[in-house]
Enzyme design. Structure first.
Site, short mmCIF file in Angstrom:
data_model
loop_
_atom_site.label_atom_id
_atom_site.label_comp_id
_atom_site.label_asym_id
_atom_site.label_seq_id
_atom_site.Cartn_x
_atom_site.Cartn_y
_atom_site.Cartn_z
N HIS A 180 0.86 -1.18 0.00
CA HIS A 180 0.00 0.00 0.00
C HIS A 180 0.91 1.25 0.00
O HIS A 180 2.02 1.20 0.53
CB HIS A 180 -0.88 -0.04 1.26
CG HIS A 180 -1.85 1.10 1.35
ND1 HIS A 180 -1.49 2.33 1.86
CD2 HIS A 180 -3.14 1.20 0.98
CE1 HIS A 180 -2.55 3.14 1.80
NE2 HIS A 180 -3.55 2.48 1.28
N VAL A 182 1.34 3.80 1.76
CA VAL A 182 1.97 4.28 3.00
C VAL A 182 3.09 3.35 3.49
O VAL A 182 3.85 3.72 4.38
CB VAL A 182 0.97 4.47 4.18
CG1 VAL A 182 -0.03 5.56 3.86
CG2 VAL A 182 0.29 3.17 4.56
N LYS A 183 3.22 2.17 2.90
CA LYS A 183 4.22 1.21 3.38
C LYS A 183 5.60 1.51 2.76
O LYS A 183 5.76 2.47 2.04
CB LYS A 183 3.76 -0.21 3.07
CG LYS A 183 2.35 -0.54 3.64
CD LYS A 183 2.33 -0.68 5.15
CE LYS A 183 0.93 -0.68 5.75
NZ LYS A 183 0.11 -1.83 5.55
N HIS A 184 6.58 0.64 3.04
CA HIS A 184 7.98 0.99 2.67
C HIS A 184 8.20 1.11 1.18
O HIS A 184 8.94 1.97 0.73
CB HIS A 184 8.94 -0.05 3.24
CG HIS A 184 8.95 -0.06 4.73
ND1 HIS A 184 8.01 -0.73 5.47
CD2 HIS A 184 9.76 0.56 5.61
CE1 HIS A 184 8.26 -0.54 6.75
NE2 HIS A 184 9.31 0.24 6.86
#
Ligand SMILES: *Cc1c(COP(=O)(O)O)cnc(C)c1O
Length: 380
Positions: A180, A182-184
């Site tokens: 997603h 917002v992830k790394h």
């Protein structure tokens, strides 16, 4: 009002865009070479024999729960301090999520409470590397081995982290990831499961493709139309378009995790001098990947409490968030499993105090300083 800094966001460069465009001009949009390339690259990075790419992190958890054979009557032990998907997939499989409280200083699964919660029905432990802080996997593994349980790491927060110099992704029987924005790293939507177990990997590949045991490539090579459904699965296939973006993003992961760690260090140092703010403890053996930067705020010092502090941060352009409402407090879990306040007092108390502050690779030093100055002003 200044534009609000989000708690997380993606970074997309021209080379990412070009990688996606190249796939759009190619013959394969899904189940093609980019999927296999992304899986192989990912497995190499985390040091496992297998990686299975799917449509999102929730599908990754679902495929993993299926591969472990979790079904009606089975209990899965997990912390309430997580995104609801970790528990939801247990329910989708017909199993029973059993919430085990967390440690107060790290908000990671409490190993002592974990062992006490094991029953003859317990089938697996779903550990969560909350905020990106890898759990104490040696301690967890000792418990799961002693009781013959499977160990899954919901590592959706912890890509790029490590435990005793072993990469996150290689620390449990199965580890799950989300891509997603917002992830790394991001693929728009996407997920991955890593494992050393060929049998589990095979079950997950079948599950992501309707329960069809041979994939399209294999059937094409064998020039055969034949397939069988042994057990109905889902369409959790990820496209080559997504995977091309994932491959391109993977090249930047190390720099981005280093950037997240640098921002966290700046916050840690600043908050040490601000009364009423307490960063979470980081274990010596852990390389924290900082999907989230979580601080505990003594909200009783702020008139109006956390809601007012939260609103004041937003007004100052600091898009704080709260991760998470403990899962056992959601109406569905209360209704179906009789959970509620008092079941996990440490998580419930933490929930009243935690704030996730902006942390993402594209943040400037000025952004970080703005967050710090705003909090320093509000907590005076
Ligand atoms: C993001 C996340 C998920 C779900 O991932 P999606 O890709 O949004 O489905 C699951 N567990 C945790 C801990 C997460 O942070």
């Amino acid at each position: 009002m200044p534009e609000c800094l989000p708690y997380g966001r993606q970074s997309i460069d021209e080379d990412d865009i070009q990688a996606v465009v190249d796939v759009l001009r190619s013959d394969w949009l899904t189940t093609g070479p980019k999927v296999a390339e992304f899986e192989q690259l990912f497995a190499r990075r985390v040091g496992t024999a297998h990686a299975v790419a799917v449509t999102n992190g929730t599908a990754a958890l679902h495929a993993a729960a299926h591969a472990l054979g979790i079904g009606p009557g089975d209990e899965v032990l997990l912390p309430p301090m997580t995104f609801a998907a970790t528990a939801n997939v247990v329910v989708h499989q017909g199993g029973t999520p059993v919430f085990v409280d967390v440690e107060p200083e790290t908000l990671l699964l409490d190993a002592e409470r974990l062992e006490a919660a094991i029953t003859p029905r317990t089938k697996a432990v779903f550990a969560v590397d909350y905020a990106g802080h890898p759990c104490d996997y040696d301690a967890l593994r000792a418990i799961t081995d002693r009781h013959g349980l499977a160990l899954l790491a919901d590592a959706c927060h912890a890509l790029g982290g490590a435990y005793k110099d072993r990469p996150v992704g290689s620390l449990a029987d199965l580890s799950t990831f989300s891509f997603h924005p917002v992830k790394h790293i991001t693929t728009g939507e996407g997920g991955m499961i890593t494992t050393d177990d060929a049998g589990l990997a095979d079950r997950m590949r079948t599950f992501r493709n309707h329960g069809i045991s041979a994939d399209f490539q294999q059937r094409r090579q064998q020039a055969s139309w034949f397939y069988e459904i042994a057990q109905p699965g889902h369409n959790y296939r990820i496209s080559d378009i997504h995977c091309a973006l994932g491959i391109s993003q993977m090249g930047k992961l190390s720099d981005w995790v280093a950037g997240r760690r640098r921002i966290a260090r700046q916050y840690d140092e600043a908050f040490a001098d601000i009364a009423g703010l307490t960063p979470l403890r980081v274990n010596d053996h852990a390389t924290h990947a900082y999907h989230l930067y979580v601080v505990r705020a003594d909200v009783s010092r702020y008139p109006g409490g956390r809601a007012a502090l939260f609103a004041a941060l937003r007004d100052a352009g600091v898009g704080a968030n709260v991760h998470y409402i403990p899962v056992h407090l959601h109406p569905f879990y209360r209704r179906r499993f009789g959970t509620g306040p008092g079941l996990c007092p440490v998580a419930e108390a933490a929930y009243e105090q935690i704030l996730s502050l902006p942390i993402f690779p594209g943040m400037s030093d000025r952004d970080t300083e703005h967050v710090i100055a705003t909090l320093a002003g509000l907590m005076k």
